[in-house]
Scaffold this active site. Structure first.
Site, PDB file in Angstrom:
ATOM      1  CG  ASP A   7      -1.632   1.310   1.439  1.00 19.85           C
ATOM      2  OD1 ASP A   7      -2.672   1.517   0.591  1.00 19.85           O
ATOM      3  OD2 ASP A   7      -1.668   2.143   2.495  1.00 19.85           O
TER       4      ASP A   7
ATOM      5  CD  GLU B  26      -3.287  -2.187  -1.391  1.00 18.63           C
ATOM      6  OE1 GLU B  26      -3.879  -1.071  -1.136  1.00 18.63           O
ATOM      7  OE2 GLU B  26      -3.513  -2.941  -0.412  1.00 18.63           O
TER       8      GLU B  26
END
Length: 263
Positions: A79, A151
Site C-alpha cells: 500500500d 498491493e
C-alpha cells in the site's frame, strides 16, 4: 496406609506438526506463474515472494503453513509502495497541479475499485491460492481480495527487484490509464483542462481576468483562458477562482466540440 499400586497419571503429549515456511506449489501452478512473469516482462529472483503475494490466509490455514506466509504483511507494505510510486508519477506529470488536487487524483487511482480493475486486467484472480471454502464461496473474484493481491504483488516486486522495476511495471499497466484520462473525473475543471492540454501536447494555457464589476459585497468577475495566445473559453463567477473554473469548463466543451468535428 498402603501405597497405591498404580503409578501417577501422566498427560499424553499431543503431537503438533511444525508449520512450513515454504510455499510448495504444483507443476501446473508453477507453470501458470511462469507464464504470468513472461506476460508482464518481469522475472522474479525469489519466486517464494511471488507465490506469497498471491496466497490468501485460507490457503495458509488449510495447508498448515506458517501464519505469516499469507500475503497480508506484503499488502501492508505494498500500500505504501503504491502510494509512493503513484505520488511521484503525478508530481512529475502535473507540475502545475495543487497539493489538494494531486491528493484527490492519487486517492482515485489507489482506491479499491481501481486496484480491482488493475488486477482484473492482468487476470490476477486466476493465480490466487485459496482454501477450498474460500474458493467455493467465490473468493477468487471478491473485490477486496483482488485489491489486496494487487498491493501484495507490488510489494513483492519491490522487495525482489527494487523500486525502479516497480515503476517499469506501472508504466506498462497503470500509468497509461492515467494518461488516457481514466481518472480525470475527480479533478476540478482547471485541472481537467491542464491534463487534456498536457496529454494532447497542445501547448500552454493562461488565465486572464477580463472584467470586474458590482459592489464589494456582490462582485462579479469575468475570466478567459487562452491557449497559445488564442481564446479558448470564457467564464463568469463571484470570485476570480470561480470565474477561472467556469472558463476552464467552457474550454473543455470547446475542445470536445472541436475534436468531434475533426474526427
Amino acid at each position: 496406609m498402603s501405597k497405591s499400586k498404580h503409578s501417577p497419571k501422566t498427560r499424553a503429549r499431543r503431537y503438533k506438526p511444525k508449520h512450513s515456511r515454504q510455499l510448495v506449489v504444483g507443476d501446473a501452478t508453477r507453470s501458470q506463474f511462469a507464464a504470468f512473469q513472461e506476460e508482464i516482462g518481469v522475472s522474479f529472483e525469489n519466486e517464494q515472494l511471488l507465490f506469497q503475494a498471491f496466497t490468501h490466509s485460507s490457503y495458509v490455514n488449510e495447508h498448515r503453513l506458517h501464519p505469516q506466509m499469507d500475503n497480508e504483511r506484503l499488502e501492508f507494505l505494498g500500500d505504501a509502495v503504491l502510494e509512493l510510486t503513484i505520488s511521484r508519477y503525478l508530481y512529475e506529470k502535473y507540475p502545475n497541479m495543487s497539493e489538494g488536487q494531486l491528493t484527490k487524483l492519487r486517492a482515485a487511482i489507489v482506491c479499491e475499485p481501481s486496484l480491482v480493475q488493475f488486477a482484473n486486467d492482468l487476470n490476477f484472480g486466476h493465480l490466487v491460492l485459496l482454501g477450498k471454502g474460500e474458493e467455493m464461496t467465490g473468493g477468487r473474484m471478491r473485490p477486496a481480495l483482488l485489491a489486496d493481491v494487487f498491493e501484495s504483488f507490488v510489494c513483492a516486486l519491490y522487495l525482489d527487484r527494487g523500486l525502479e522495476v516497480v515503476f517499469e511495471f506501472l508504466e506498462k499497466f497503470v500509468y497509461p490509464k492515467i494518461n488516457a484520462g481514466a481518472f480525470s473525473h475527480v479533478m476540478d475543471y482547471k485541472s481537467q483542462l491542464q491534463e487534456v492540454i498536457q496529454r494532447e501536447g497542445l501547448g500552454g494555457i493562461d488565465y486572464v481576468i477580463t472584467d470586474e464589476k458590482g459592489p464589494a459585497h456582490n462582485r462579479e468577475f469575468s475570466s478567459k483562458v487562452m491557449l497559445n495566445g488564442n481564446d479558448l473559453g470564457v467564464g463568469i463567477g463571484r470570485s476570480k477562482k470561480e470565474a477561472e473554473q467556469m472558463a476552464a469548463q467552457k474550454a473543455l466543451l470547446n475542445l470536445k466540440e472541436r475534436n468531434e468535428k475533426e474526427s
